[in-house]
Design a protein around this motif. Structure first.
Motif, mmCIF file in Angstrom:
data_model
loop_
_atom_site.group_PDB
_atom_site.id
_atom_site.type_symbol
_atom_site.label_atom_id
_atom_site.label_comp_id
_atom_site.label_asym_id
_atom_site.label_seq_id
_atom_site.Cartn_x
_atom_site.Cartn_y
_atom_site.Cartn_z
ATOM 1 N N LEU A 100 -5.690 21.838 -28.751
ATOM 2 C CA LEU A 100 -5.131 20.541 -28.433
ATOM 3 C C LEU A 100 -3.619 20.654 -28.603
ATOM 4 O O LEU A 100 -3.145 21.230 -29.586
ATOM 5 C CB LEU A 100 -5.693 19.480 -29.381
ATOM 6 N N TRP A 101 -2.873 20.154 -27.631
ATOM 7 C CA TRP A 101 -1.415 20.212 -27.644
ATOM 8 C C TRP A 101 -0.836 18.810 -27.737
ATOM 9 O O TRP A 101 -1.324 17.893 -27.083
ATOM 10 C CB TRP A 101 -0.898 20.857 -26.357
ATOM 11 N N LEU A 102 0.240 18.650 -28.506
ATOM 12 C CA LEU A 102 1.028 17.429 -28.538
ATOM 13 C C LEU A 102 2.372 17.740 -27.908
ATOM 14 O O LEU A 102 2.941 18.806 -28.149
ATOM 15 C CB LEU A 102 1.244 16.944 -29.979
ATOM 16 N N TYR A 103 2.857 16.833 -27.099
ATOM 17 C CA TYR A 103 4.137 17.056 -26.435
ATOM 18 C C TYR A 103 4.836 15.728 -26.200
ATOM 19 O O TYR A 103 4.206 14.679 -26.200
ATOM 20 C CB TYR A 103 3.949 17.820 -25.121
ATOM 21 N N THR A 104 6.154 15.795 -26.041
ATOM 22 C CA THR A 104 6.935 14.595 -25.754
ATOM 23 C C THR A 104 7.305 14.585 -24.283
ATOM 24 O O THR A 104 7.434 15.628 -23.651
ATOM 25 C CB THR A 104 8.228 14.526 -26.588
ATOM 26 N N ILE A 105 7.442 13.394 -23.757
ATOM 27 C CA ILE A 105 7.831 13.200 -22.365
ATOM 28 C C ILE A 105 9.212 12.553 -22.345
ATOM 29 O O ILE A 105 9.452 11.576 -23.040
ATOM 30 C CB ILE A 105 6.829 12.265 -21.642
ATOM 31 N N GLU A 106 10.076 13.104 -21.542
ATOM 32 C CA GLU A 106 11.390 12.496 -21.328
ATOM 33 C C GLU A 106 11.521 12.213 -19.842
ATOM 34 O O GLU A 106 11.349 13.106 -19.010
ATOM 35 C CB GLU A 106 12.514 13.430 -21.770
ATOM 36 N N VAL A 107 11.792 10.972 -19.515
ATOM 37 C CA VAL A 107 11.950 10.565 -18.120
ATOM 38 C C VAL A 107 13.423 10.272 -17.889
ATOM 39 O O VAL A 107 14.033 9.507 -18.627
ATOM 40 C CB VAL A 107 11.092 9.326 -17.801
ATOM 41 N N THR A 108 13.988 10.893 -16.857
ATOM 42 C CA THR A 108 15.384 10.646 -16.520
ATOM 43 C C THR A 108 15.466 10.112 -15.096
ATOM 44 O O THR A 108 14.646 10.466 -14.247
ATOM 45 C CB THR A 108 16.231 11.928 -16.653
ATOM 46 N N GLY A 109 16.442 9.283 -14.862
ATOM 47 C CA GLY A 109 16.605 8.674 -13.545
ATOM 48 C C GLY A 109 16.082 7.259 -13.574
ATOM 49 O O GLY A 109 14.941 7.023 -13.956
ATOM 50 N N ALA A 110 16.912 6.312 -13.196
ATOM 51 C CA ALA A 110 16.536 4.907 -13.259
ATOM 52 C C ALA A 110 15.617 4.487 -12.123
ATOM 53 O O ALA A 110 14.846 3.557 -12.249
ATOM 54 C CB ALA A 110 17.792 4.043 -13.258
ATOM 55 N N GLU A 111 15.707 5.164 -11.006
ATOM 56 C CA GLU A 111 14.878 4.804 -9.853
ATOM 57 C C GLU A 111 14.184 6.039 -9.317
ATOM 58 O O GLU A 111 14.514 7.156 -9.645
ATOM 59 C CB GLU A 111 15.763 4.188 -8.764
ATOM 60 N N SER A 112 13.228 5.812 -8.462
ATOM 61 C CA SER A 112 12.509 6.923 -7.852
ATOM 62 C C SER A 112 13.451 7.680 -6.918
ATOM 63 O O SER A 112 14.251 7.065 -6.229
ATOM 64 C CB SER A 112 11.321 6.373 -7.065
ATOM 65 N N PRO A 113 13.476 8.973 -6.839
ATOM 66 C CA PRO A 113 12.625 9.857 -7.647
ATOM 67 C C PRO A 113 13.224 10.055 -9.031
ATOM 68 O O PRO A 113 14.420 10.120 -9.195
ATOM 69 C CB PRO A 113 12.636 11.160 -6.865
ATOM 70 N N PHE A 114 12.352 10.126 -10.021
ATOM 71 C CA PHE A 114 12.817 10.394 -11.365
ATOM 72 C C PHE A 114 12.260 11.735 -11.808
ATOM 73 O O PHE A 114 11.357 12.281 -11.190
ATOM 74 C CB PHE A 114 12.427 9.279 -12.340
ATOM 75 N N THR A 115 12.791 12.267 -12.888
ATOM 76 C CA THR A 115 12.367 13.564 -13.406
ATOM 77 C C THR A 115 11.659 13.363 -14.731
ATOM 78 O O THR A 115 12.125 12.610 -15.581
ATOM 79 C CB THR A 115 13.587 14.489 -13.607
ATOM 80 N N GLU A 116 10.538 14.050 -14.897
ATOM 81 C CA GLU A 116 9.773 13.981 -16.135
ATOM 82 C C GLU A 116 9.723 15.374 -16.742
ATOM 83 O O GLU A 116 9.353 16.326 -16.068
ATOM 84 C CB GLU A 116 8.366 13.458 -15.839
ATOM 85 N N THR A 117 10.117 15.499 -18.019
ATOM 86 C CA THR A 117 10.127 16.779 -18.704
ATOM 87 C C THR A 117 9.210 16.704 -19.916
ATOM 88 O O THR A 117 9.292 15.759 -20.695
ATOM 89 C CB THR A 117 11.557 17.128 -19.173
ATOM 90 N N ALA A 118 8.350 17.714 -20.091
ATOM 91 C CA ALA A 118 7.448 17.769 -21.241
ATOM 92 C C ALA A 118 7.873 18.897 -22.168
ATOM 93 O O ALA A 118 8.197 19.987 -21.719
ATOM 94 C CB ALA A 118 6.011 17.996 -20.772
ATOM 95 N N THR A 119 7.865 18.621 -23.482
ATOM 96 C CA THR A 119 8.226 19.605 -24.489
ATOM 97 C C THR A 119 7.231 19.510 -25.636
ATOM 98 O O THR A 119 6.982 18.407 -26.148
ATOM 99 C CB THR A 119 9.644 19.313 -25.051
ATOM 100 N N VAL A 120 6.627 20.655 -26.046
ATOM 101 C CA VAL A 120 5.702 20.617 -27.180
ATOM 102 C C VAL A 120 6.435 20.085 -28.403
ATOM 103 O O VAL A 120 7.635 20.312 -28.561
ATOM 104 C CB VAL A 120 5.059 21.998 -27.481
ATOM 105 N N ALA A 121 5.709 19.368 -29.255
ATOM 106 C CA ALA A 121 6.373 18.704 -30.377
ATOM 107 C C ALA A 121 5.442 18.521 -31.563
ATOM 108 O O ALA A 121 4.238 18.336 -31.394
ATOM 109 C CB ALA A 121 6.869 17.333 -29.929
ATOM 110 N N ASP A 122 6.035 18.596 -32.739
ATOM 111 C CA ASP A 122 5.321 18.220 -33.952
ATOM 112 C C ASP A 122 5.523 16.729 -34.174
ATOM 113 O O ASP A 122 6.536 16.163 -33.764
ATOM 114 C CB ASP A 122 5.868 18.988 -35.162
ATOM 115 N N VAL A 123 4.557 16.115 -34.819
ATOM 116 C CA VAL A 123 4.649 14.700 -35.172
ATOM 117 C C VAL A 123 4.783 14.629 -36.688
ATOM 118 O O VAL A 123 3.954 15.191 -37.408
ATOM 119 C CB VAL A 123 3.414 13.917 -34.685
#
Length: 128
Positions: A87-110
């Motif tokens: 099982l993996w935990l990751y964070t999502i970062e969304v950049t760009g206010a309008e479409s198209p936007f970019t979504e980046t996933a990075t594994v992360a500890d909580v």
């Protein structure tokens, strides 16, 4: 539980949960049919089941808690013979206010927090 579409298939649902603790060992493990959950590295956990199943039919997971609105969970490698599910935990970062936007996933500890809980549900085929 018997499946009405494939009556010869017997399904077993295993539900569990745990509290991640940053870089430390998980706490508060709950669930029947689960031996342990081990943190292997950043955002990576191994669920050890109590027995071997013939096939994984479905997997669902979620995380709830304080300051984790961008944290997600997903399934990793499954080894039925070794009785393990990653099982993996990751964070999502969304950049760009309008479409198209970019979504980046990075594994992360909580970080350890009494309100941050990972829950999961595995459905297996019990056929031998």
């Amino acid at each position: 539980m018997s499946n009405p579409i494939t009556p010869n298939r017997k399904e077993r649902v295993i539900k569990g949960s745990f509290y991640p603790a940053g870089t430390g060992a998980v706490t508060g493990l709950r669930g029947k049919g689960i031996v342990s959950v081990t943190r292997n590295g950043v955002g990576e956990f191994t669920i050890l089941l109590s027995r071997v199943y013939s096939r994984l039919l479905s997997f669902n997971s979620s995380i709830r808690g304080a300051a984790i609105d961008t944290v997600r969970s997903r399934i990793g490698a499954v080894s039925l013979s070794a009785k393990t599910v990653k099982l993996w935990l990751y964070t999502i970062e969304v950049t760009g206010a309008e479409s198209p936007f970019t979504e980046t996933a990075t594994v992360a500890d909580v970080a350890a927090n009494a309100n941050s809980q990972v829950s999961f549900e595995l459905t297996f085929d019990e056929a031998s």
